[in-house]
Scaffold this motif. Structure first.
Motif, PDB file in Angstrom:
ATOM      1  N   GLN A  63      -1.104  -9.522  -7.652  1.00 27.15           N
ATOM      2  CA  GLN A  63      -1.322  -8.378  -6.772  1.00 27.15           C
ATOM      3  C   GLN A  63      -0.379  -8.569  -5.585  1.00 27.15           C
ATOM      4  OE1 GLN A  63      -4.570  -8.234  -3.916  1.00 27.15           O
ATOM      5  NE2 GLN A  63      -5.377  -6.491  -5.058  1.00 27.15           N
ATOM      6  N   HIS A 104      -5.686  -1.935   0.477  1.00 32.92           N
ATOM      7  CA  HIS A 104      -5.497  -0.489   0.629  1.00 32.92           C
ATOM      8  C   HIS A 104      -4.238   0.022  -0.077  1.00 32.92           C
ATOM      9  CE1 HIS A 104      -7.675  -1.798   4.446  1.00 32.92           C
ATOM     10  NE2 HIS A 104      -8.578  -1.333   3.606  1.00 32.92           N
ATOM     11  N   CYS A 118      -1.277  -1.561  -2.693  1.00 34.72           N
ATOM     12  CA  CYS A 118      -0.706  -2.718  -3.363  1.00 34.72           C
ATOM     13  C   CYS A 118      -0.192  -2.342  -4.743  1.00 34.72           C
ATOM     14  CB  CYS A 118      -1.718  -3.850  -3.496  1.00 34.72           C
ATOM     15  SG  CYS A 118      -2.998  -3.512  -4.698  1.00 34.72           S
ATOM     16  N   THR A 119       0.519  -3.267  -5.322  1.00 29.98           N
ATOM     17  CA  THR A 119       0.982  -3.117  -6.689  1.00 29.98           C
ATOM     18  C   THR A 119       0.348  -4.234  -7.517  1.00 29.98           C
ATOM     19  OG1 THR A 119       3.077  -2.231  -5.904  1.00 29.98           O
ATOM     20  CG2 THR A 119       3.035  -3.035  -8.160  1.00 29.98           C
ATOM     21  N   THR A 120      -0.203  -3.881  -8.654  1.00 31.22           N
ATOM     22  CA  THR A 120      -0.702  -4.884  -9.597  1.00 31.22           C
ATOM     23  C   THR A 120       0.315  -4.983 -10.729  1.00 31.22           C
ATOM     24  OG1 THR A 120      -2.961  -4.308  -9.052  1.00 31.22           O
ATOM     25  CG2 THR A 120      -2.627  -5.544 -11.093  1.00 31.22           C
ATOM     26  N   ASN A 128       3.479   2.396 -13.747  1.00 29.64           N
ATOM     27  CA  ASN A 128       2.406   3.411 -13.741  1.00 29.64           C
ATOM     28  C   ASN A 128       2.214   4.014 -15.136  1.00 29.64           C
ATOM     29  OD1 ASN A 128       1.882   3.023 -11.038  1.00 29.64           O
ATOM     30  ND2 ASN A 128       3.310   4.607 -10.387  1.00 29.64           N
ATOM     31  N   SER A 178       3.557  -2.578 -14.266  1.00 32.76           N
ATOM     32  CA  SER A 178       3.177  -2.474 -12.849  1.00 32.76           C
ATOM     33  C   SER A 178       2.383  -1.199 -12.625  1.00 32.76           C
ATOM     34  CB  SER A 178       4.428  -2.423 -11.963  1.00 32.76           C
ATOM     35  OG  SER A 178       4.974  -3.694 -11.825  1.00 32.76           O
ATOM     36  N   TYR A 179       1.461  -1.284 -11.696  1.00 27.70           N
ATOM     37  CA  TYR A 179       0.667  -0.108 -11.358  1.00 27.70           C
ATOM     38  C   TYR A 179       0.501  -0.071  -9.845  1.00 27.70           C
ATOM     39  CZ  TYR A 179      -3.088   3.286 -11.321  1.00 27.70           C
ATOM     40  OH  TYR A 179      -3.848   4.408 -11.073  1.00 27.70           O
ATOM     41  N   ASN A 180       0.852   1.064  -9.256  1.00 23.35           N
ATOM     42  CA  ASN A 180       0.708   1.203  -7.805  1.00 23.35           C
ATOM     43  C   ASN A 180      -0.667   1.740  -7.471  1.00 23.35           C
ATOM     44  OD1 ASN A 180       3.376   0.466  -7.322  1.00 23.35           O
ATOM     45  ND2 ASN A 180       4.073   2.557  -7.714  1.00 23.35           N
ATOM     46  N   ASN A 181      -1.359   1.023  -6.618  1.00 23.25           N
ATOM     47  CA  ASN A 181      -2.651   1.470  -6.152  1.00 23.25           C
ATOM     48  C   ASN A 181      -2.466   2.326  -4.914  1.00 23.25           C
ATOM     49  OD1 ASN A 181      -5.202   1.630  -4.936  1.00 23.25           O
ATOM     50  ND2 ASN A 181      -4.915  -0.378  -3.980  1.00 23.25           N
ATOM     51  N   PRO A 213      -4.263   4.775  -2.614  1.00 20.20           N
ATOM     52  CA  PRO A 213      -5.624   5.264  -2.388  1.00 20.20           C
ATOM     53  C   PRO A 213      -5.559   6.716  -1.973  1.00 20.20           C
ATOM     54  CG  PRO A 213      -4.861   4.115  -0.459  1.00 20.20           C
ATOM     55  CD  PRO A 213      -3.710   4.132  -1.429  1.00 20.20           C
ATOM     56  N   LEU A 232      -8.374  -7.669 -15.034  1.00 15.50           N
ATOM     57  CA  LEU A 232      -7.496  -6.866 -14.190  1.00 15.50           C
ATOM     58  C   LEU A 232      -6.071  -6.772 -14.735  1.00 15.50           C
ATOM     59  CD1 LEU A 232      -8.748  -8.132 -10.713  1.00 15.50           C
ATOM     60  CD2 LEU A 232      -9.355  -5.994 -11.889  1.00 15.50           C
TER      61      LEU A 232
END
Lengths: 473, 473
Positions: free
Chosen positions: A12, A46, A48-50, A67, A115-118, A120, A462
């Motif tokens: 993360q 708030h 982040c990138t996973t 994504n 990769s996935y951008n969170n 919010p 995750l």
């Protein structure tokens, strides 16, 4: 070794906002900047990138998904990063699963990266996500997130600063995200870029009081990519070199001092001045690059009206106030409160008396887009800021407060705002009795804090890739 | 001499638009600039100031009226100008009326001054007049128009350049209006400002082909006054000195050459670059000064899409096109025509083929406000420009074309536009098949030409003061 196994790591990683801006490369391939830059890392809770990276003898080629969408890995930037990180790979053993990868095996093994951008951000607000692309993830670069996760997967011994020098070659400014707190990207002197890397100035505990509120500006327009924009600036702006050589070196030293001393007034002045200058260089580019729009300008003027009017330098007090009052009178305000002040008169004490504040409590900075990033001195200042922001930029009537202020929502309680009714009932700020409102100019606000650097996630649930196939879940 | 007579002179004086900008004083009292500037004088048939000056032994004090409203003459600027011009007054005799004023009499005699700005602007559009204040008359200065008229009244022997050095002390950039055609304000070296004066580069016949179209941007906001704005820039912008010392001197020489050779491409590039840089310095000021707004940005982007896409430098062709296409794709256009172009591909010849133009035919420049000043190479380019401007920025439905395009209306016929129906029927420009329109963003357009310098009006009916009383008509 068996042919069916998949070995994975999930990281993360945070994003960062520059307070001394990076704009201009001296080497396009190695991504070496023309000046040092300094940033604050944002709380990954708030924003982040996973990223999950996987290796398996079953993989036929290197692949990457961002994504959920597969991206090409053929660009030079990806290849440079992958080569550098593979070069440093060491032996890895998972005794439990009976997997052993020798150092030399890494040359032959292929990788999967997801990769996935969170963000919010309110679901369905495409404009919001678009506004965020430049803030959270450089889509034209290879993320530091992948470099970090790959380094862990490959048991690379280099520390974060060394990794930042690799990650820099994928995406410049993101290399600062390899640390929490405040981070400096040293431009370096070597031709090969080996000394162009990020170092941590202070960790995220050093200046815990700060609050960061991002105003995501509604906008149909996409921006000029920072990659081509800064190239154009280097080629055509006659001000850029002066900035890089004469202005930023001094400013960087002052900013480091301000951060070390938690001197918010100096910090704010330097951050605002450097944001202004970055956008000035964009405007001096041929053709000019406009990142700030009318909504951005209004954000700045709110800030000026609130704070700077009460805190002008002693030396040029009258002059500064004159221009400020003219700006405030003219642009944003309908001159009811302010109209009673004798602008033409030199008796500015009257204004000082009416001024509510004499301390700077908020800094602003704008990246390569119209979104304002506002940094408040502490929770109290943040609460006052969010009252003003929600007063001037209320949501459209079909948006609820919960999807309008994202991230750390505890600030709403401090501001006395529990729902849209409280927002509607907000009084005009004391510095501006007849303020105009701009509903819909902002698509959402995100409230966050200085945050920590990248971490490995031990919870396999995750991971973004299937543990058996190494394909996206 | 009798006590009842009133002696008057009436002058018509033009305004000017800088193509190399004046921004920053090295001496606030004498109004000495930090760099040379170059302007084009606009045709007084479309934009001018009429000024009547009168002297009479019956006057009790110096008085001035601007657009019918009496103004205070107590400011230092007025006093400096009046003193300088009185110092140079000589004997004046009107034998017919039996009036004789000795040189020494001027010290005791009081003056009346009345000025009226001829804005050819739609009646009732207050926003338009406000937008024009900074363009036509510096309300915080003492006009060169008064200096010119007073010099004629007082039989001053100094030539226009010498008068410009006096007039400069009333209002800086307006001193360039003492000549027609293209004018350079030499910054000068002397501490007393005696060599800081305007000279004519070429007269208005030299480059007759040019058309100048001013887009008066609808805007509720008043701007920061240029006086306080440039003072703030001098005090806080770290880029301003670099601009003044390193950039402008070279640019001025190039601009003079371009004007002498009627080299429109060079002229346009220099004018656009200098406008950009002036606004960049404003943005680098603390607090930042925003003169350009979203409408201004759109004007620039129309220009870029139309011309620059077809005329990129050979050297950096691909790079320039990439950023341009990204800008164009992103900001203003809905990517129907442009969307078919492979931006990511390096095969930019495709775009070159689709491009309609390969010659720059319009320059833009923005003064201390959001209004675009667009300079077209010739009548044909002006007609194409007005087609585009009226397509993108049509009037609101309650405005007729006659009050929307002011000044030289002959251009409408060239553009095939005789009424609002023709405007509504305009096809999207070929470079942009799916363009968005912005009705109401512009309050009116003014079409004009390079014009002549100030003249005395011999027709007494045009005087603004009563010949008997010396009071405004």
């Amino acid at each position: 070794m068996g042919e069916k196994w998949v070995l994975m790591k999930t990281a993360q990683t945070p994003t960062n906002i520059a307070v001394i801006k990076y704009w201009g490369k001296r080497d396009e391939t190695l991504i070496l900047p023309v000046n040092d830059s300094i940033s604050v890392t944002l709380d990954p809770a708030h924003l982040c990138t996973t990223t999950t990276v996987a290796v398996s003898p079953a993989f036929q080629q290197d692949r990457m998904w961002l994504n959920g969408k597969e991206m090409s890995l053929s660009g030079g930037r990806y290849q440079n990063c992958l080569r550098e990180i593979r070069k440093r790979a060491r032996e890895v053993e998972d005794k439990e699963r009976g997997i052993k990868i020798e150092k030399k095996d890494w040359e032959k093994l292929h990788l999967h990266i997801a990769s996935y951008n969170n963000f919010p951000t309110a679901a369905g607000l495409a404009s919001s996500a678009a506004g965020f692309a430049c803030l959270v993830y450089r889509t034209n670069g290879f993320g530091f997130d992948a470099v970090f996760a790959l380094a862990k997967l490959m048991n690379v011994s280099e520390d974060e600063s060394q990794l930042s020098a690799i990650s820099r070659q994928g995406s410049g400014s993101a290399c600062r995200s390899l640390f929490g707190g405040f981070v400096k990207w040293i431009m370096g002197k070597e031709d090969d870029g080996s000394d162009s890397l990020a170092v941590q100035l202070v960790d995220e505990k050093h200046w815990e009081d700060l609050f960061i509120i991002i105003a995501v500006v509604s906008s149909r327009q996409k921006e000029t990519s920072s990659t081509s924009g800064m190239r154009e600036s280097v080629e055509t702006s006659s001000l850029l070199q002066h900035r890089a050589k004469e202005v930023v070196p001094k400013r960087t030293i002052q900013m480091e001092e301000a951060i070390q001393n938690r001197d918010f007034a100096s910090f704010a002045k330097l951050a605002c001045a450097d944001s202004n200058q970055f956008h000035a260089v964009c405007l001096d580019t041929l053709p000019p690059i406009f990142y700030m729009n009318d909504t951005s300008h209004r954000q700045v003027l709110i800030y000026i009206c609130w704070f700077l009017l009460g805190d002008v330098g002693e030396k040029n007090m009258y002059k500064t106030k004159e221009v400020l009052i003219e700006m405030v009178k003219s642009w944003l305000w309908d001159i009811v409160v302010l109209g009673s002040i004798p602008v033409k008169s030199r008796d500015m004490n009257l204004w000082r008396t009416t001024s509510q504040k004499s301390v700077i409590e908020v800094a602003y900075t704008f990246d390569a887009g119209p979104n304002a990033v506002l940094i408040a001195r502490d929770r109290k200042a943040a609460a006052q800021l969010i009252q003003r922001l929600l007063f001037y930029f209320p949501p459209k009537s079909d948006t609820d407060l919960d999807s309008y202020l994202l991230g750390d929502k505890t600030i709403l309680k401090d501001a006395g705002l529990e729902g849209l009714k409280d927002v509607e009932a907000l009084s005009p700020p004391p510095e501006n009795g007849s303020a105009q409102k701009y509903p819909g100019d902002v698509s959402d606000f995100i409230c966050t804090r200085p945050g920590k650097g990248p971490i490995l996630l031990s919870n396999d649930k995750l991971a973004l890739l299937e543990p058996e196939t190494g394909l996206p879940k």
